[in-house]
Scaffold this active site. Sequence first.
Site, PDB file in Angstrom:
ATOM      1  CB  SER A   6      -0.974  -0.055   1.188  1.00 45.26           C
ATOM      2  OG  SER A   6      -1.988   0.918   1.042  1.00 45.26           O
ATOM      3  CG  ASP A  61      -6.990  -2.501  -3.423  1.00 47.61           C
ATOM      4  OD1 ASP A  61      -7.680  -1.773  -2.673  1.00 47.61           O
ATOM      5  OD2 ASP A  61      -5.763  -2.642  -3.286  1.00 47.61           O
ATOM      6  CG  HIS A  93      -5.836  -2.293   0.327  1.00 47.37           C
ATOM      7  ND1 HIS A  93      -5.091  -1.855  -0.736  1.00 47.37           N
ATOM      8  CD2 HIS A  93      -5.264  -1.765   1.424  1.00 47.37           C
ATOM      9  CE1 HIS A  93      -4.115  -1.085  -0.299  1.00 47.37           C
ATOM     10  NE2 HIS A  93      -4.192  -1.017   1.013  1.00 47.37           N
TER      11      HIS A  93
END
Length: 119
Positions: A6, A61, A93
């Site tokens: 991320s 995601d 995610h």
Amino acid sequence: ILGGFSMGGGMAMHVAYRFHQDLAGVFALSSFLNKDSAVYKALKRNESVLPELFQCHGTADELVLYSWGEETNKMLKSLGVSTSLHTFPNLNHELNRTEIEKLKSWIEKKLPVEAAKAN
């Protein structure tokens, strides 16, 4: 090798492609760069060999959209980065086992001496 998940992957791309182009590689999992990223501006002026990018992203995601990661990959490739984008259908995610195994194999190819010592 430098990398992250991320925001950590975004930071890794910034550090590697702007300041430490001598790395063996960069990995970015569920990550992206903004369309006007300073990374792109720096790479337009770059003439040295760049670290390879290993990128993974899930198509489901909802926090960091797959299209953002895909666009990042295309832009970096157009600026001379050797990239691979591994797509994971229905992955949100998060990480999954297959992704971690692919990353492990990539790291072992990039750092074969260190991998051999660990085994």
